[in-house]
Design a protein around this motif. Structure first.
Motif, PDB file in Angstrom:
ATOM      1  N   ALA A  82     -12.986   4.151  -0.925  1.00  0.00           N
ATOM      2  CA  ALA A  82     -12.578   4.951  -2.070  1.00  0.00           C
ATOM      3  C   ALA A  82     -11.798   6.187  -1.624  1.00  0.00           C
ATOM      4  O   ALA A  82     -10.851   6.608  -2.297  1.00  0.00           O
ATOM      5  CB  ALA A  82     -13.809   5.355  -2.881  1.00  0.00           C
ATOM      6  N   GLU A  83     -12.147   6.736  -0.490  1.00  0.00           N
ATOM      7  CA  GLU A  83     -11.461   7.946   0.003  1.00  0.00           C
ATOM      8  C   GLU A  83     -10.056   7.666   0.525  1.00  0.00           C
ATOM      9  O   GLU A  83      -9.338   8.596   0.883  1.00  0.00           O
ATOM     10  CB  GLU A  83     -12.296   8.647   1.079  1.00  0.00           C
ATOM     11  N   ASP A  84      -9.658   6.405   0.571  1.00  0.00           N
ATOM     12  CA  ASP A  84      -8.271   6.076   0.918  1.00  0.00           C
ATOM     13  C   ASP A  84      -7.346   6.187  -0.297  1.00  0.00           C
ATOM     14  O   ASP A  84      -6.123   6.053  -0.155  1.00  0.00           O
ATOM     15  CB  ASP A  84      -8.174   4.654   1.482  1.00  0.00           C
ATOM     16  N   THR A  85      -7.910   6.416  -1.458  1.00  0.00           N
ATOM     17  CA  THR A  85      -7.111   6.552  -2.669  1.00  0.00           C
ATOM     18  C   THR A  85      -6.164   7.740  -2.555  1.00  0.00           C
ATOM     19  O   THR A  85      -6.592   8.866  -2.276  1.00  0.00           O
ATOM     20  CB  THR A  85      -8.021   6.724  -3.895  1.00  0.00           C
ATOM     21  N   ALA A  86      -4.879   7.481  -2.745  1.00  0.00           N
ATOM     22  CA  ALA A  86      -3.861   8.523  -2.592  1.00  0.00           C
ATOM     23  C   ALA A  86      -2.493   7.929  -2.903  1.00  0.00           C
ATOM     24  O   ALA A  86      -2.356   6.710  -3.046  1.00  0.00           O
ATOM     25  CB  ALA A  86      -3.855   9.081  -1.169  1.00  0.00           C
ATOM     26  N   VAL A  87      -1.509   8.796  -2.989  1.00  0.00           N
ATOM     27  CA  VAL A  87      -0.115   8.351  -2.969  1.00  0.00           C
ATOM     28  C   VAL A  87       0.301   8.269  -1.503  1.00  0.00           C
ATOM     29  O   VAL A  87       0.104   9.231  -0.748  1.00  0.00           O
ATOM     30  CB  VAL A  87       0.794   9.305  -3.741  1.00  0.00           C
ATOM     31  N   TYR A  88       0.850   7.137  -1.122  1.00  0.00           N
ATOM     32  CA  TYR A  88       1.267   6.909   0.257  1.00  0.00           C
ATOM     33  C   TYR A  88       2.783   7.034   0.356  1.00  0.00           C
ATOM     34  O   TYR A  88       3.517   6.428  -0.438  1.00  0.00           O
ATOM     35  CB  TYR A  88       0.810   5.530   0.725  1.00  0.00           C
ATOM     36  N   TYR A  89       3.211   7.806   1.348  1.00  0.00           N
ATOM     37  CA  TYR A  89       4.624   8.058   1.567  1.00  0.00           C
ATOM     38  C   TYR A  89       5.040   7.566   2.940  1.00  0.00           C
ATOM     39  O   TYR A  89       4.303   7.757   3.914  1.00  0.00           O
ATOM     40  CB  TYR A  89       4.926   9.552   1.510  1.00  0.00           C
ATOM     41  N   CYS A  90       6.226   6.984   3.029  1.00  0.00           N
ATOM     42  CA  CYS A  90       6.777   6.746   4.353  1.00  0.00           C
ATOM     43  C   CYS A  90       7.829   7.815   4.630  1.00  0.00           C
ATOM     44  O   CYS A  90       8.390   8.415   3.702  1.00  0.00           O
ATOM     45  CB  CYS A  90       7.352   5.350   4.495  1.00  0.00           C
ATOM     46  N   ALA A  91       8.061   8.053   5.905  1.00  0.00           N
ATOM     47  CA  ALA A  91       8.965   9.103   6.321  1.00  0.00           C
ATOM     48  C   ALA A  91       9.684   8.686   7.594  1.00  0.00           C
ATOM     49  O   ALA A  91       9.154   7.894   8.380  1.00  0.00           O
ATOM     50  CB  ALA A  91       8.192  10.398   6.551  1.00  0.00           C
ATOM     51  N   ALA A  92      10.875   9.247   7.791  1.00  0.00           N
ATOM     52  CA  ALA A  92      11.691   8.938   8.960  1.00  0.00           C
ATOM     53  C   ALA A  92      11.992  10.213   9.730  1.00  0.00           C
ATOM     54  O   ALA A  92      12.263  11.259   9.141  1.00  0.00           O
ATOM     55  CB  ALA A  92      12.992   8.267   8.536  1.00  0.00           C
TER      56      ALA A  92
ATOM     57  N   TRP B 188       3.753   7.160   8.207  1.00  0.00           N
ATOM     58  CA  TRP B 188       3.111   7.036   6.899  1.00  0.00           C
ATOM     59  C   TRP B 188       2.196   8.250   6.710  1.00  0.00           C
ATOM     60  O   TRP B 188       1.449   8.626   7.626  1.00  0.00           O
ATOM     61  CB  TRP B 188       2.269   5.769   6.793  1.00  0.00           C
ATOM     62  N   PHE B 189       2.269   8.822   5.534  1.00  0.00           N
ATOM     63  CA  PHE B 189       1.406   9.923   5.140  1.00  0.00           C
ATOM     64  C   PHE B 189       0.785   9.580   3.798  1.00  0.00           C
ATOM     65  O   PHE B 189       1.251   8.677   3.109  1.00  0.00           O
ATOM     66  CB  PHE B 189       2.209  11.232   5.020  1.00  0.00           C
ATOM     67  N   ARG B 190      -0.233  10.330   3.433  1.00  0.00           N
ATOM     68  CA  ARG B 190      -0.823  10.139   2.103  1.00  0.00           C
ATOM     69  C   ARG B 190      -1.245  11.484   1.541  1.00  0.00           C
ATOM     70  O   ARG B 190      -1.501  12.435   2.283  1.00  0.00           O
ATOM     71  CB  ARG B 190      -2.007   9.188   2.167  1.00  0.00           C
ATOM     72  N   GLN B 191      -1.308  11.535   0.225  1.00  0.00           N
ATOM     73  CA  GLN B 191      -1.710  12.769  -0.448  1.00  0.00           C
ATOM     74  C   GLN B 191      -2.553  12.437  -1.659  1.00  0.00           C
ATOM     75  O   GLN B 191      -2.090  11.742  -2.578  1.00  0.00           O
ATOM     76  CB  GLN B 191      -0.489  13.591  -0.850  1.00  0.00           C
ATOM     77  N   ALA B 192      -3.774  12.914  -1.635  1.00  0.00           N
ATOM     78  CA  ALA B 192      -4.679  12.756  -2.769  1.00  0.00           C
ATOM     79  C   ALA B 192      -4.566  13.985  -3.665  1.00  0.00           C
ATOM     80  O   ALA B 192      -4.160  15.061  -3.201  1.00  0.00           O
ATOM     81  CB  ALA B 192      -6.103  12.574  -2.280  1.00  0.00           C
TER      82      ALA B 192
END
Length: 124
Positions: free
Chosen positions: A88-98, A36-40
């Motif tokens: 609040a700093e967890d706000t982001a788009v979360y992506y899963c990856a393989a 799992w990754f995230r990008q704000a």
């Protein structure tokens, strides 16, 4: 072929919880390390967590240790991210990856397939 679809994002108050899911429609899910990754906005993609093939190995980013838990159900071709004590700093788009290779990695370039992402917004 790996096709990843995330779900479970949404709006939550600080201190609350969310569980993200990522389902793979392929037939080789159990052979992939999942991450799992995230990008704000305006920031680089950040490693959140990764899990090995059987679920016995896990790794977490420093900012989420003790609050987030990654798990997987190979029978359901699904990986989960349980997020507690959200900030609040967890706000982001979360992506899963393989990732086809067996070693866990925090590097986004080490993953072969990506989902479209799910938005998580934490209000303070």
């Amino acid at each position: 072929q790996v096709q990843l679809v995330e779900s479970g994002g949404g709006l939550v108050q600080a201190g609350g919880s969310l569980r993200l899911s990522c389902a793979d429609s392929g037939r080789t899910f159990s052979r992939y390390v999942m991450g799992w990754f995230r990008q704000a906005p305006g920031k680089e993609r950040e490693f959140v967590a990764a899990i090995g093939w059987s679920g016995g190995r896990t790794s977490y980013g420093d900012s989420v240790k003790g609050r987030f838990t990654i798990s997987r159900d190979n029978a359901k071709n699904t990986v989960y991210l349980q997020m507690n004590s959200l900030k609040a700093e967890d706000t982001a788009v979360y992506y899963c990856a393989a990732r086809a290779l067996s070693m866990l990695t925090t590097y986004p370039g080490g993953y072969d397939y990506w989902g479209q992402g799910t938005q998580v917004t934490v209000s303070s």
